[in-house]
Scaffold this motif. Sequence first.
Motif, PDB file in Angstrom:
ATOM      1  N   CYS A  46      -9.697   1.228  52.193  1.00  0.00           N
ATOM      2  CA  CYS A  46      -9.126   2.367  52.932  1.00  0.00           C
ATOM      3  C   CYS A  46      -8.573   1.889  54.268  1.00  0.00           C
ATOM      4  O   CYS A  46      -9.249   1.188  55.019  1.00  0.00           O
ATOM      5  CB  CYS A  46     -10.213   3.422  53.131  1.00  0.00           C
ATOM      6  N   GLU A  47      -7.336   2.276  54.554  1.00  0.00           N
ATOM      7  CA  GLU A  47      -6.679   1.843  55.790  1.00  0.00           C
ATOM      8  C   GLU A  47      -7.398   2.355  57.034  1.00  0.00           C
ATOM      9  O   GLU A  47      -7.289   1.780  58.101  1.00  0.00           O
ATOM     10  CB  GLU A  47      -5.224   2.337  55.816  1.00  0.00           C
ATOM     11  N   GLU A  65      -8.718   3.432  45.483  1.00  0.00           N
ATOM     12  CA  GLU A  65      -7.526   3.003  44.744  1.00  0.00           C
ATOM     13  C   GLU A  65      -6.267   3.542  45.408  1.00  0.00           C
ATOM     14  O   GLU A  65      -5.162   3.301  44.947  1.00  0.00           O
ATOM     15  CB  GLU A  65      -7.617   3.470  43.291  1.00  0.00           C
ATOM     16  N   ASP A  66      -6.439   4.313  46.481  1.00  0.00           N
ATOM     17  CA  ASP A  66      -5.308   4.887  47.204  1.00  0.00           C
ATOM     18  C   ASP A  66      -5.255   4.260  48.592  1.00  0.00           C
ATOM     19  O   ASP A  66      -6.166   3.545  48.980  1.00  0.00           O
ATOM     20  CB  ASP A  66      -5.502   6.401  47.303  1.00  0.00           C
ATOM     21  N   CYS A 119     -12.123  10.000  53.851  1.00  0.00           N
ATOM     22  CA  CYS A 119     -11.189  10.120  54.986  1.00  0.00           C
ATOM     23  C   CYS A 119     -10.162  11.223  54.747  1.00  0.00           C
ATOM     24  O   CYS A 119      -9.692  11.859  55.684  1.00  0.00           O
ATOM     25  CB  CYS A 119     -10.482   8.789  55.242  1.00  0.00           C
ATOM     26  N   ARG A 120      -9.808  11.446  53.453  1.00  0.00           N
ATOM     27  CA  ARG A 120      -8.803  12.473  53.136  1.00  0.00           C
ATOM     28  C   ARG A 120      -9.386  13.880  53.141  1.00  0.00           C
ATOM     29  O   ARG A 120      -8.636  14.862  53.121  1.00  0.00           O
ATOM     30  CB  ARG A 120      -8.216  12.212  51.733  1.00  0.00           C
ATOM     31  N   ASP A 121     -10.720  13.989  53.127  1.00  0.00           N
ATOM     32  CA  ASP A 121     -11.372  15.289  52.974  1.00  0.00           C
ATOM     33  C   ASP A 121     -11.453  15.997  54.325  1.00  0.00           C
ATOM     34  O   ASP A 121     -12.263  15.648  55.180  1.00  0.00           O
ATOM     35  CB  ASP A 121     -12.777  15.056  52.389  1.00  0.00           C
ATOM     36  N   ALA A 122     -10.624  17.040  54.510  1.00  0.00           N
ATOM     37  CA  ALA A 122     -10.543  17.727  55.803  1.00  0.00           C
ATOM     38  C   ALA A 122     -11.805  18.527  56.116  1.00  0.00           C
ATOM     39  O   ALA A 122     -12.044  18.906  57.258  1.00  0.00           O
ATOM     40  CB  ALA A 122      -9.321  18.642  55.823  1.00  0.00           C
ATOM     41  N   GLY A 172     -20.129  13.616  57.949  1.00  0.00           N
ATOM     42  CA  GLY A 172     -19.080  13.096  58.825  1.00  0.00           C
ATOM     43  C   GLY A 172     -18.249  12.039  58.126  1.00  0.00           C
ATOM     44  O   GLY A 172     -18.174  12.000  56.903  1.00  0.00           O
ATOM     45  N   LEU A 173     -17.628  11.157  58.914  1.00  0.00           N
ATOM     46  CA  LEU A 173     -16.792  10.080  58.382  1.00  0.00           C
ATOM     47  C   LEU A 173     -17.550   8.763  58.465  1.00  0.00           C
ATOM     48  O   LEU A 173     -18.607   8.683  59.081  1.00  0.00           O
ATOM     49  CB  LEU A 173     -15.491  10.000  59.193  1.00  0.00           C
ATOM     50  N   TYR A 174     -16.984   7.736  57.843  1.00  0.00           N
ATOM     51  CA  TYR A 174     -17.619   6.408  57.847  1.00  0.00           C
ATOM     52  C   TYR A 174     -16.701   5.371  58.469  1.00  0.00           C
ATOM     53  O   TYR A 174     -15.495   5.581  58.607  1.00  0.00           O
ATOM     54  CB  TYR A 174     -17.933   5.967  56.421  1.00  0.00           C
TER      55      TYR A 174
END
Lengths: 198, 198
Positions: free
Chosen positions: B56-57, B64-65, B71-74, B101-103
């Motif tokens: 993940c960028e 795979e994206d 990260c995409r989950d708002a 939260g995020l990682y």
Amino acid sequence: MFEGVVQELIDELGRLPGVGPKSAQRIAFYLLQSEDDQAKKLAQVLLEVKDRVKFCEICGNVTEDPTCSICRDARRNQTLICVVEESKDVQAIERTREFRGLYHVLGGAISPIDGVGPDQLRIKELMTRLSNPEIQEVIIATDPNLEGEATATYLTRMLSTLGVTVSRLASGLPVGGDLEYADEVTLGRAFAGRTRSN
Amino acid sequence: MFEGVVQELIDELGRLPGVGPKSAQRIAFYLLQSEDDQAKKLAQVLLEVKDRVKFCEICGNVTEDPTCSICRDARRNQTLICVVEESKDVQAIERTREFRGLYHVLGGAISPIDGVGPDQLRIKELMTRLSNPEIQEVIIATDPNLEGEATATYLTRMLSTLGVTVSRLASGLPVGGDLEYADEVTLGRAFAGRTRSN
């Protein structure tokens, strides 16, 4: 659960014997982070192995040719056949350098629980080989466990009609082991099979 | 030693972490004797995984994206970032369902013996993310071992200048464990971190 193909890889690795879910995950991430070559090399070998590896037409050992290098070797003692369960047993015995005869790989052992009866093993092929009068002795070297013993007993009975000597590997204490820690069955066998030393 | 490609397969399998020579041999023969599909399926997944899996960028998690599903989950709490060593740690924390939260995946821990310093980890990327004023807290969840602790100490020092709250996972007795069998360091931490219950 991971996304997509990572989880697929973990699932496929987890189907291998002795690889649990944690190990599968560890191997998958190891391969993901390794140089490109390693995963590709493994994939390539996996594809090749199925195409190239055959089982020896005579003894059932793994080989890339119609017959294995042991069966092709004219210097081996052609009067002795050692019967084992698997190809890896052949390798184990070869490492001892004690045996210079031929092999016969059964492809497993009799195990009703796993649905393996005498017909699933290469016993018919063994009987065919024994029609050659040159063969004098069959050494049964199945595993010393329940299935191996059952297979050995079955084979001994089958072969006793053929006038060929049938022998079994000796049971006893493992070299380097400790008598105190030997299980009672092994120790009992060691007593029963004691050899005179004077 | 086996002949040709069988030995190559055993060698390749033996290079995987946690797979010794005996296991490698066992897995190789399992694959040889299995249905054609299983070895082919594994080979195919191995080839796909290297082509399709990216990191993940944003957070460095496997995906795979271009970016991962977290990260995409708002709906995830965008003010919290949990810093872990590896993608598998993300999965372990996700399974607890305690954190929304995020990682941020570092890609390892500081380990001078293995030649891993701060520059080999995704610390610069973390600092860039923290320039976003929306982020209020960074939870450091590195492994509770020497390398993980060193990494946590380094990160705490780096982050203390940014005016963001920095926290660490609690150390203490594992749930279901036995006090008697806890090592002294863990038991010491459990005392130091005791919480008032009245």
